[in-house]
Structure formats: C-alpha cells, structure tokens
Design a protein around this motif. Structure first.
Motif: not given
Length: 80
Positions: A30-40
């Motif tokens: 459903n989504d893709y987040v790349v490190k480093p990521y913002d926790f918020a």
C-alpha cells in the motif's frame, strides 16, 4: 489468506531504486517508505490506513444500524 487481505502493507526499507519500489507496490504493497525515514511521516501513513479501515467498517455497518433503528421504532409504535 482471506482473513489478512485487508491488512495494509507498508514497505520500510533502505532500497530506493525505482524498479524495486514499483515491484513492491505492484505486488500489493500500500505504501513504500525509504530509510532514513521521518517517524512523524511514517506515523501519519499508518494513521491514514487505520482511519480508512475504520471508515470502511463504519460505512458497511450503516445499513444494519438504520435497519435496527427502524425495527425498534416500528416495535415501539406497534406493540405498546
């Protein structure tokens, strides 16, 4: 697998290649987040999916709620 089909999948990874992202999303993510990521940002993405799920559950139950309300109104007016 039917019982888990509605669980959102968010990929959290260090891989940022366009082909990898597209493959993950096409495979059902459903989504893709790349490190480093913002926790918020990650937290908002999670809340978004939870809110969508709660909304769809609510919408699916509205007809049942209306039906029950109508039945109780009918019973109150005809059996008292």
């Amino acid at each position: 697998m039917e019982e888990i089909k509605d669980i959102p999948i968010i990929f959290l990874t260090a891989r940022s290649e366009k082909e990898i992202i597209l493959k993950a999303l096409k495979s059902g993510g459903n989504d893709y987040v790349v490190k480093p990521y913002d926790f918020a940002v990650l937290k908002e993405k999670i809340y978004k999916f939870l809110n969508e799920k709660l909304f769809s559950l609510f919408v699916n139950f509205i007809p049942d709620i209306i039906l029950l309300k109508n039945r109780s109104n009918y019973a109150a007016s005809h059996y008292h």
